[in-house]
Design a protein around this motif. Structure first.
Motif, PDB file in Angstrom:
ATOM      1  N   ARG A 247     -21.540  -8.303 -11.012  1.00  7.83           N
ATOM      2  CA  ARG A 247     -22.631  -7.325 -11.005  1.00  7.83           C
ATOM      3  C   ARG A 247     -23.654  -7.627 -12.093  1.00  7.83           C
ATOM      4  O   ARG A 247     -24.861  -7.467 -11.894  1.00  7.83           O
ATOM      5  N   ALA A 250     -25.702 -10.626 -10.972  1.00  6.32           N
ATOM      6  CA  ALA A 250     -26.632 -10.207  -9.918  1.00  6.32           C
ATOM      7  C   ALA A 250     -27.799  -9.413 -10.500  1.00  6.32           C
ATOM      8  O   ALA A 250     -28.963  -9.608 -10.101  1.00  6.32           O
ATOM      9  N   ALA A 251     -27.516  -8.530 -11.455  1.00  5.63           N
ATOM     10  CA  ALA A 251     -28.578  -7.746 -12.089  1.00  5.63           C
ATOM     11  C   ALA A 251     -29.525  -8.644 -12.872  1.00  5.63           C
ATOM     12  O   ALA A 251     -30.751  -8.443 -12.869  1.00  5.63           O
ATOM     13  N   ALA A 254     -31.791 -10.426 -10.467  1.00  2.00           N
ATOM     14  CA  ALA A 254     -32.819  -9.500  -9.979  1.00  2.00           C
ATOM     15  C   ALA A 254     -33.895  -9.250 -11.029  1.00  2.00           C
ATOM     16  O   ALA A 254     -35.064  -9.022 -10.692  1.00  2.00           O
ATOM     17  N   ALA A 255     -33.496  -9.306 -12.310  1.00  3.35           N
ATOM     18  CA  ALA A 255     -34.456  -9.085 -13.393  1.00  3.35           C
ATOM     19  C   ALA A 255     -35.104 -10.382 -13.859  1.00  3.35           C
ATOM     20  O   ALA A 255     -35.775 -10.401 -14.900  1.00  3.35           O
ATOM     21  N   CYS A 260     -32.173  -6.017 -18.652  1.00  2.12           N
ATOM     22  CA  CYS A 260     -32.116  -4.983 -17.632  1.00  2.12           C
ATOM     23  C   CYS A 260     -31.054  -3.958 -18.029  1.00  2.12           C
ATOM     24  O   CYS A 260     -30.403  -4.087 -19.067  1.00  2.12           O
TER      25      CYS A 260
END
Length: 289
Positions: A247, A250-251, A254-255, A260
């Protein structure tokens, strides 16, 4: 040493001892699931039998497969003992025939390791820290030529220093921290923690190995094949840790690699690095199943 041996030993999680004077056990040790095997010319062999043990290893060596030799180390007796010079002569010959590494008992001086490196060019050296002198020389030992990992020999160390540690070995916490620090400063692979002598106590082994992991050790010495599975399982990241790491990565993606927030907590570069290291450890363990 072959090019494949150094990374294998650098990321090994388990090092299983087998007495040198029991060559019929070499194959069993290699088939045990241990990442690496240490053929022992020191404490596992009675002093009166050490010369014969050395001869037994030399005799058995030609029958060992080349692939197995990349997982093999030999523990030699300490400098100053009657067996050291002959041990060095043997491992020097075996290194030329594919022996991956040498464990030096009671390592105390970088000069000893430098001489061993000169005798065994290319071999990975793993100094065993098990005396006050060795503990006081961690940075020098870690910086010696060809040293790959430091190893803690906590039983002999306690004897040398007159210590009487409790079951949790809290008294050794400063030394464990110092071993990890010296390893990091020298750019070595994570150090190897000492043995758990209770071979039939899986709970004690798991507790010891969990402590090793908390302190930053990457592997453990084993004295029985039954210990290997527990060591590997305990050093591996848990399912929850892997899920968290996935996770976080993945975060971060995405950032676009920036800071983030995940579950109300800031995710920055150190957190992302830790998550990626966790997934690397998971992949490493899965590749060896």
């Amino acid at each position: 040493m072959t090019p494949a041996a150094r990374p294998l030993l650098a990321c090994a999680r388990s090092f299983l001892f087998v007495p040198a004077d029991r060559p019929e056990r070499y194959a069993k040790a290699l088939a045990s699931g241990a990442d690496a095997v240490i053929i022992d010319l020191e404490d596992a062999v009675a002093p009166a039998a050490r010369a014969a043990a050395r001869a037994a290893l030399g005799t058995a060596w030609p029958a060992l497969a080349a692939a197995d030799r990349t997982r093999l180390l030999v523990r030699i007796n300490a400098e100053g003992t009657p067996w050291h010079a002959d041990d060095v002569a043997l491992v020097a010959a075996l290194v030329r025939q594919g022996l991956a590494g040498v464990v030096l008992a009671k390592a105390e001086r970088a000069s000893t390791l430098a001489a061993l490196a000169a005798a065994c060019p290319g071999a990975a050296l793993l100094p065993l820290v098990e005396s006050a002198e060795g503990a006081a020389a961690l940075d020098a030992l870690a910086g010696a030529p060809q040293v790959l990992r430091l190893v803690l020999g906590h039983l002999d160390l306690q004897l040398d220093m007159g210590m009487a540690c409790g079951p949790d070995q809290a008294e050794l916490a400063p030394l464990r921290w110092a071993l990890v620090l010296a390893s990091r400063r020298a750019g070595l692979a994570a150090p190897v923690d000492g043995v758990t002598t209770a071979t039939g106590d899986a709970a004690a082994l798991a507790q010891d190995t969990a402590r090793s992991r908390r302190w930053g050790f990457g592997a453990k010495l084993c004295i029985h094949p039954a210990q290997i599975a527990t060591v590997h399982a305990t050093l591996a990241p848990s399912a929850a840790e892997c899920a968290w790491a996935e996770r976080v990565v993945a975060a971060a993606v995405a950032a676009a690699g920036g800071v983030c927030v995940l579950d109300g907590r800031m995710v920055d570069t150190p957190v992302i690095t830790l998550a990626r290291q966790t997934l690397e450890r998971q992949a490493l363990g899965a590749s060896r199943l």
